[in-house]
Design a protein around this motif. Structure first.
Motif, mmCIF file in Angstrom:
data_model
loop_
_atom_site.group_PDB
_atom_site.id
_atom_site.type_symbol
_atom_site.label_atom_id
_atom_site.label_comp_id
_atom_site.label_asym_id
_atom_site.label_seq_id
_atom_site.Cartn_x
_atom_site.Cartn_y
_atom_site.Cartn_z
ATOM 1 N N LYS A 198 0.820 -1.221 0.000
ATOM 2 C CA LYS A 198 0.000 0.000 0.000
ATOM 3 C C LYS A 198 0.852 1.269 0.000
ATOM 4 O O LYS A 198 0.479 2.258 -0.628
ATOM 5 C CB LYS A 198 -0.953 -0.004 1.207
ATOM 6 C CG LYS A 198 -2.092 -1.006 1.053
ATOM 7 C CD LYS A 198 -3.101 -0.919 2.163
ATOM 8 C CE LYS A 198 -2.623 -1.534 3.456
ATOM 9 N NZ LYS A 198 -2.379 -2.984 3.377
ATOM 10 N N SER A 199 1.983 1.239 0.701
ATOM 11 C CA SER A 199 2.777 2.473 0.818
ATOM 12 C C SER A 199 3.144 3.049 -0.547
ATOM 13 O O SER A 199 3.054 4.252 -0.766
ATOM 14 C CB SER A 199 4.051 2.218 1.610
ATOM 15 O OG SER A 199 3.776 1.418 2.724
ATOM 16 N N ASP A 224 -3.805 6.243 5.913
ATOM 17 C CA ASP A 224 -3.491 4.835 6.145
ATOM 18 C C ASP A 224 -4.411 4.307 7.248
ATOM 19 O O ASP A 224 -4.908 5.079 8.060
ATOM 20 C CB ASP A 224 -2.017 4.706 6.557
ATOM 21 C CG ASP A 224 -1.440 3.347 6.184
ATOM 22 O OD1 ASP A 224 -2.176 2.531 5.611
ATOM 23 O OD2 ASP A 224 -0.254 3.113 6.468
HETATM 24 MG MG MG Z 1 1.064 -0.232 5.470
#
Ligand code: MG
Ligand code: ADP
Length: 643
Positions: free
Chosen positions: A47-48, A140
């Motif tokens: 995801k980053s 996040d």
């Molecule tokens: Mg993450």
């Protein structure tokens, strides 16, 4: 402007990766096209990069809201190692450090600002953010914004206010766990222009899931470890459990060690290292073992005790087989496990008046007076607190979560905390000391100038910065603090590792603490519901386990994995079935017989024979005549009939 090759180039240039993972590219494109986007990818799914790559493709700063300090630091360190400027703002920093970091975001060329949600509401942030050149807002752990989510944090609701301060900046919400309801809620609360969900797959094609119902877990564990070569993790719930199981394995000649949050830092790092490089084969650990595990060749993860949710199970089990080779995730269940967890949930769920009592005790423990504490943070050693107050840790954790959900305070994860000081003499006395002790005057004046408020409460200090400002070395600064402490002029807490409590509200009189009955009820229901799903997974004996997990995460199109214990058992059954059918056809092909004679001839349990005969009839491969004699239909005859 930005086509595929551009983002591909960025990926290669900064991160050195050749290609995107599934879904990453679509998410990045959606963001670059300016769409508000909700991305659902499993933990470890990457995801980053989905906010980091688009931010690098654009001018300006990317703000990342994230609640875990440890993860924040991890990401900042990684970016810095790639020569990308990144800063973090969280409750473990001094006011001065926060000031500097935010100033750098306004005037400097900082590319990523990681910020803890409870910091969004502070004036210092609101004023600065309007002057930052922001290109993307990434959120996040976005499920924290939903009251229907298990980790609801009211401070996340502030993100919508921040969006108003930076209009026209797209938002990218990221999470590994959101039911349909939570997903809707995330998009609504973040005020998406239009709904837009991109969901990745939760299937792990090389991971074979299994559940073993056993009386003797040790024996089963040993069997697994002896059958699967390579290294692995055994998860247990309690610290003592970790020590015990590791001792058992060592007695059996296996290179095992244990890991839990009660071990000193250095010890933990050392043990993790020994396991990562293969000197320790099996790590028996509590869920404290997780952050920063970057070992691709973990061949098995065994759960010796039940998790309380499928989220944790999926995440922990998923540490196996990162290299893509066949690996095993096994859950051990003994007959009374389910009952035990259910009553544990009840035990850990404190009644309302106990929550209020815990609030009061924590405030006293931290020496926060009624009316004080607003937007301040305190080091909170939960184990020390529980030992002193004789309260069960689980209970305090639950109480803290409920207080957090009701907006009173925020509990951060464990982190490296700065040193803190507070004067324990009055201003007048201090003045006298400065006149008398010429050698301390310069140092004391520097501190007073840098940190106001040290007379009333503990203030986080930065020893490096004091060294710079005062002209002393860091060693000298530390030594001077020690001397002041010995002279009883200050109270001094050296830097340490511990979680923190941030007070979103000033301390209230205990009778004014209001816990909304809905949140209270909801929380308890959610605990049970989540565990219910875990229990279903454990007792399931018909559905593919991998598909069950995918379904749970809303990834509904998944196929049977073919390698979990359920799929394997099904395949085995199918193979024996086919063999039986062949045998029946051969028998009846040479001589027709009644069902009774046939079953007697084949032997064993007659039921599978009866079932197989019925199926073969339906398929047109057998026929029965008026006298009850069954015969095989020759396949060429059957086809001929249709011609
Ligand atoms: Mg993450
Ligand atoms: P998540 O936040 O979804 O749990 P991370 O962003 O922390 O996952 O990424 C997990 C790991 O995968 C990191 O070590 C990251 O470097 C790696 N990774 C992510 N995308 C790629 C890619 N396209 N190619 C190779 N490795 C990747």
């Amino acid at each position: 402007m930005t086509d595929g090759t551009d983002i591909g180039k960025i990926l290669k240039r900064y991160w050195g990766f050749d290609s995107f993972r599934p879904m990453q590219e679509r998410i990045i494109r959606s963001v670059l096209d300016g769409h508000d986007t909700l991305a659902l990818l499993p933990t470890g799914g990457g995801k980053s990069l989905t906010y980091q790559v688009p931010a690098m493709a654009r001018e300006g700063l990317c703000i990342v809201v994230t609640p875990l300090i440890a993860l924040m630091k991890d990401q900042v360190d990684r970016l810095r190692s790639l020569n990308i400027r990144a800063v973090a703002v969280h409750s473990g920093l001094s006011q001065r450090q926060i000031d500097i970091a935010l100033d750098n975001c306004v005037y400097g060329d900082v590319k990523f600002l990681y910020i803890a949600p409870e910091r969004l509401g502070t004036d210092i942030f609101r004023l600065r953010v309007q002057r930052m050149n922001v290109c993307l807002l990434a959120v996040d752990e976005a499920h924290c914004i939903s009251q229907w989510g298990y980790d609801f944090r009211p401070s996340y609701l502030r993100i919508a206010e921040i969006r108003k301060l930076i209009p026209d900046v797209p938002v990218l919400a990221l999470t590994a766990s959101a039911t349909a309801r939570v997903a809707e809620d995330i998009m609504e609360r973040l005020e998406f222009g239009s709904p837009n969900i991109l969901r990745g797959s939760f299937a792990r094609s090389n991971l074979s899931y299994a559940v073993r119902h056993v009386e003797d877990k040790n024996e089963q564990l040993l069997r697994i470890i002896n059958n699967v070569p390579g290294s692995g993790i055994v998860y247990v719930r309690l610290r003592e459990g970790a020590e015990k199981v590791a001792a058992f394995l060592r007695d059996e000649g296996i290179e095992a060690d244990y890991y839990h949050g009660g071990l000193p830092n250095a010890e933990r790092a050392q043990r993790q290292e020994a396991w990562t490089c293969g000197r320790t084969r099996v790590m028996v650990a509590t869920n404290a073992f997780g952050m920063g595990i970057d070992k691709p060749d973990v061949r098995f993860v065994v759960h010796y005790t039940m998790c309380d949710s499928l989220e944790s199970y999926y995440q922990e089990a998923g540490r196996a087989g990162r290299d893509g080779r066949r690996s095993y995730a096994v859950l051990l269940v003994s007959p009374d496990d389910l009952q035990r967890v259910n009553s544990r949930i009840d035990n850990e769920f404190p009644p309302l008046d106990q929550i209020k009592q815990i609030y009061e005790k924590i405030c006293s423990y931290l020496r926060v007076a009624i009316g004080d504490g607003l937007q301040s943070s305190f080091v909170f050693n939960i184990h020390d607190f529980c030992a002193r107050e004789h309260i069960f840790t689980g209970k305090v954790q639950s109480a803290l979560k409920i207080l957090q959900q009701n907006g009173y305070l925020t509990l951060t994860d464990e982190m490296e905390n700065p040193a803190r000081i507070m004067f324990c003499v009055s201003r007048d006395d201090l003045y006298k000391i400065r006149v008398e002790r010429n050698d301390l005057d310069h140092f004391l004046r520097t501190i007073l100038r840098m940190y106001n408020g040290v007379f009333t409460e503990f203030r986080a200090i930065d020893e490096n910065e004091i060294a710079t400002v005062s002209g002393y070395t860091v060693e000298k600064v530390k030594e001077l603090f020690k001397r002041l402490w010995q002279m009883r002029i200050i109270r001094y807490i050296p830097s340490n590792r511990s979680p923190m409590i941030f007070f979103d509200e000033e301390r209230l009189p205990t009778e004014d603490i209001y816990i909304a009955p809905e949140t209270y009820r909801l929380r308890k229901e959610m605990l049970h519901e989540r565990f219910e799903k875990m229990a279903e997974y454990a007792s399931n004996d018909v559905e593919c386990r991998s598909r069950m997990l995918s379904d749970y995460f809303g990834d509904t199109g998944a196929e049977d994995c073919g390698i979990c214990d359920i799929c394997l058992a099904r395949r085995k059954r199918k193979r024996t079935d086919e063999a039986l059918c062949e045998r029946i056809c051969t028998e009846l092909g040479s001589r027709p017989a009644t069902i009774r004679d046939l079953a007697a001839k084949i032997g064993g349990d007659p039921q599978p024979v009866i079932d197989a005969v019925q199926r073969l009839h339906e398929e047109g491969r057998l026929a029965t005549d008026a006298s009850g004699l069954i015969s095989a239909v020759r396949q060429d005859e059957k086809n001929g009939g249709h011609a």
